[in-house]
Design an enzyme around this catalytic site. Structure first.
Site, PDB file in Angstrom:
ATOM      1  NE  ARG A  60      -2.610  -0.003   3.648  1.00 53.05           N
ATOM      2  CZ  ARG A  60      -3.459   0.371   4.569  1.00 53.05           C
ATOM      3  NH1 ARG A  60      -4.769   0.340   4.334  1.00 53.05           N
ATOM      4  NH2 ARG A  60      -3.045   0.778   5.746  1.00 53.05           N
TER       5      ARG A  60
ATOM      6  CG  ASP B 286       2.175  -2.982   9.119  1.00 54.25           C
ATOM      7  OD1 ASP B 286       2.173  -2.001   8.371  1.00 54.25           O
ATOM      8  OD2 ASP B 286       2.516  -4.130   8.729  1.00 54.25           O
TER       9      ASP B 286
ATOM     10  CG  ASP C  29       5.888  -3.209   9.996  1.00 52.62           C
ATOM     11  OD1 ASP C  29       6.652  -3.597   9.088  1.00 52.62           O
ATOM     12  OD2 ASP C  29       5.485  -2.032  10.088  1.00 52.62           O
TER      13      ASP C  29
END
Ligand code: PRP
Ligand code: URA
Length: 209
Positions: A104, A200, A203
């Site tokens: 993204r 996230d 991550d």
């Protein structure tokens, strides 16, 4: 309101709560995603067609059911979709794999493609697209557009968490694609993150923050 299959099995819900906890280690997060991948795979394949085949048991020959048709394709959206893959392959070891690399753009939230590799005959198979997060749905829509561009007609989408906005947009863009998720959370925040969510996913899975 748009529709999705919410997998409310207690094991899935329990594991998802463990994953939401911000104190969960990278290792624990990855392991739980793998386990939930296996459980969601069980649900998304629940209605696959069967055919009767001959089988010789030690006692006699009989007819018994086996999954009909060509092998499935699992299509993880990189990076985080990879977290589902091993769990799904444990249940369906003969599945083929298509990798779809998308990220993204943090400002526009548009999906940017950087990799695509699918089996040559992908158009003839059921493709299960997987990504833990369905937020704006830009990534899911781009992945499915790409597969349809290759002639794929039979597609399902599996995620861990969805935003109501994402479910709505994906249903609108691709009404023929069923969605399986462990939860539809409250909303998206101003940065396109699912709330309450889990942060996230990429991550947390790879320890990159
Ligand atoms: C995350 C996630 C999805 C996407 C969902 O990927 O893994 O692919 O965002 O958001 P959307 O529905 O708004 O498109 P990200 O772009 O952070 O890439 P990564 O998996 O490589 O970390
Ligand atoms: N991608 C993520 O990893 N998390 C979100 O909440 C939204 C998109």
């Amino acid at each position: 309101m748009s529709s999705a299959h919410v997998v409310d099995h207690p094991l899935v819900q329990h594991k998802l709560t463990l994953m939401r906890d911000k104190r969960r280690s990278t290792k624990g997060f990855r392991q739980l995603l793998n386990e939930i991948g296996m459980l969601l795979c069980y649900e998304v394949t629940r209605d696959l067609p069967l055919e009767m085949v001959d089988v010789e048991t030690p006692l006699e020959t009989t007819k018994a059911p086996m999954i009909a048709g060509k092998k499935l394709v699992f299509a993880p959206i990189l990076r985080a979709g990879v977290g589902f893959l091993d769990g799904m392959l444990e249940l369906v070891p003969s599945a083929r794999v298509a990798h779809i690399g998308l990220y993204r753009n943090p400002e526009t939230l548009e999906a940017v493609e950087y990799y695509f590799k699918a089996p040559a005959d992908v158009a003839e198979r059921l493709v299960i697209v997987m990504d833990p997060m369905l937020a704006t749905a830009n990534s899911a829509i781009a992945a499915i557009d790409r597969l349809k561009g290759r002639g794929v007609r039979d597609i399902r989408f599996v995620c861990l968490l969805a935003a109501p906005e994402g479910v709505e947009r994906l249903n609108k863009a691709h009404p023929d694609v069923g969605i399986w998720t462990a939860s539809i959370d409250e909303r998206l925040n101003d940065h396109g993150y699912i709330v309450p969510g889990l942060g996230d996913a990429g991550d947390r899975m790879f320890g990159t923050k």
